[in-house]
Motif scaffolding. Structure first.
Motif, PDB file in Angstrom:
ATOM      1  N   ASP A 228      -0.007  16.459 115.350  1.00 39.11           N
ATOM      2  CA  ASP A 228       0.528  16.002 114.062  1.00 39.11           C
ATOM      3  C   ASP A 228       1.808  15.190 114.251  1.00 39.11           C
ATOM      4  O   ASP A 228       2.034  14.188 113.555  1.00 39.11           O
ATOM      5  N   MET A 239      -1.840  11.088 105.853  1.00 42.69           N
ATOM      6  CA  MET A 239      -3.101  11.781 106.078  1.00 42.69           C
ATOM      7  C   MET A 239      -4.064  11.376 104.965  1.00 42.69           C
ATOM      8  O   MET A 239      -3.682  10.667 104.022  1.00 42.69           O
ATOM      9  N   ARG A 304      -6.921  15.262 108.870  1.00 38.69           N
ATOM     10  CA  ARG A 304      -5.778  14.874 109.688  1.00 38.69           C
ATOM     11  C   ARG A 304      -6.266  14.014 110.843  1.00 38.69           C
ATOM     12  O   ARG A 304      -7.425  14.071 111.238  1.00 38.69           O
TER      13      ARG A 304
END
Length: 322
Positions: A228, A239, A304
Motif C-alpha cells: 500500500d 484506490m 487495491r
C-alpha cells in the motif's frame, strides 16, 4: 546507545556497496533493515544486485564500503556464528548427490554441534513437514527438482535459525507444495518469531506473505515499504471501488457518485456496474449517497493496487527515466 527501533532489527545494512575490479557497480549505497519476525521480499530483474547483497550478508563476498550487522555480528569477522543463526536456501541448491537425504540433513545438524538424539529428532520432524519421509534413505541424485527444493526447506527447519534467506524457494514446487510452504513460513514467523528475506519472481506469493518489499534496480533499492505504501508512492494513494447497483430508472448514478467528496474518476463498466477512483476508502459515503437517492446498492468491493501493478509501474518509470 542503540534505540529501541535499532535493537528490534535483526539485520541492518548501511550504505552498502560492491564494486568489482572492472569498475562494475553491483550494489550501490544500499541500506536495509529487517525487523524481528518480519518477512521482507526483495524483487527486481536479474542483475539488479539482489544476489550480491545476499552474498555480502552471508560473508561470502566482501563489500567495497558500508556496514553489515547480522544479529549484532559482522559476517566477515564471525562467519561461522552468522551461518549458525542464518539459514540460506539458494536458487541453485548444493547437496551431496551421492549421500542420502538423511545424511545431507545430518551433515548440517552436525555443523550446529547437535548431539545424535537432537539431530535425529529435528531431521524427522522437518522431513515430516515437507513430506519426504518415504525418500529419506535414497540418494539425493534420485530426487526430482521439486523434491530437492523440499529437502532444502527441510534443511532450514533443521537449523531453526533466527533468520532465513530464501532465494526462489517455491521454484519447481507443485501448487499444493507451494501452498504448504507459504503456510509454513507464516507459522514460523508467528510461532517462532523467525525473520525471513524472500527473493522471488512470483509476485502473488510475495504479496501474500511479505510484510514489506524492496524493489532493486542497478544495485540500488530506492523503493521499499508495504504494498500500500509503494502504491501511494507510485499512484498517489488512490484506490478503486467497484459499485454494483440495481435498477436505476431515470437516476444518473454517475452524477450521484460525482457529488461525493474524494471521488476523482468514474467509469461505467456495464449496466449497473461502476468503477470509482477514490482518494481513500469512502464506501460509507458512497452507500449513503446512493441510498439517499433511492438507488438499490448490491455490492461494493475495494480494489487495491496489486504488487504486480506496483512492480510494472516502477520499472516502467525507471525505464522511461533512463
Amino acid at each position: 546507545m542503540a534505540t529501541e527501533r535499532q535493537s528490534a532489527n535483526v539485520v541492518t545494512l548501511r550504505n552498502l556497496s560492491k564494486i568489482y575490479g572492472n569498475n562494475t557497480v553491483a550494489v550501490d549505497s544500499l541500506s536495509l533493515e529487517l525487523r524481528k519476525g518480519e518477512v521482507f521480499g526483495i524483487l527486481g530483474p536479474n542483475g539488479a544486485g539482489k544476489t550480491t547483497t545476499i552474498r555480502m550478508m552471508l560473508g561470502l563476498t566482501e563489500p567495497t564500503s558500508g556496514s553489515i550487522d547480522i544479529l549484532g555480528m559482522d559476517p566477515l569477522r564471525t562467519p561461522l556464528e552468522v551461518k549458525r543463526n542464518v539459514a540460506y536456501m539458494p536458487d541453485d541448491m548444493g547437496f551431496y548427490e551421492d549421500m542420502s537425504g538423511y545424511e545431507n540433513l545430518d551433515y548440517t545438524a552436525r555443523f550446529l554441534g547437535l548431539g545424535y538424539d537432537e539431530r535425529r529428532s529435528r531431521i524427522l520432524a522437518a522431513v515430516s513437514r515437507m513430506r519426504l519421509e518415504h525418500r529419506l534413505s535414497d540418494r539425493v541424485r534420485t530426487y526430482s527438482h521439486g523434491m530437492k527444493r523440499r529437502l532444502a526447506l527441510a534443511e532450514v527447519l533443521v537449523k531453526r535459525p533466527a533468520i532465513a534467506i530464501l532465494d526462489e524457494p517455491t521454484q519447481g514446487l507443485d501448487p499444493h507444495s507451494t501452498a504448504e510452504f507459504l503456510t509454513l513460513i507464516r507459522s514460523l514467523k508467528k510461532e517462532e518469531g523467525m525473520s525471513v528475506i524472500l527473493a522471488s519472481h512470483h509476485l502473488d506469493e510475495v504479496q501474500s506473505i511479505c510484510d514489506r518489499v524492496g524493489l532493486f534496480h542497478a544495485g540500488r533499492m530506492d523503493l521499499s515499504g508495504t504494498v500500500d505504501e509503494l502504491a501511494t508512492r507510485l499512484f498517489g494513494g488512490k484506490m478503486e471501488v467497484v459499485v454494483e447497483v440495481g435498477e436505476t430508472g431515470n437516476r444518473d448514478v454517475a452524477k450521484i457518485l460525482g457529488t461525493i467528496g474524494g471521488v476523482s474518476h468514474i467509469l461505467q463498466e456495464k449496466e449497473g456496474v461502476y468503477r470509482v477512483t477514490v482518494d481513500s476508502d469512502i464506501r460509507p459515503g458512497i452507500a449513503s449517497a446512493l441510498v439517499d437517492s433511492d438507488v438499490a446498492l448490491y455490492s461494493m468491493d475495494v480494489h487495491r493496487h496489486t504488487l504486480d501493478a506496483v512492480y510494472q509501474a516502477y520499472y516502467k518509470e525507471v525505464h522511461d527515466a533512463a
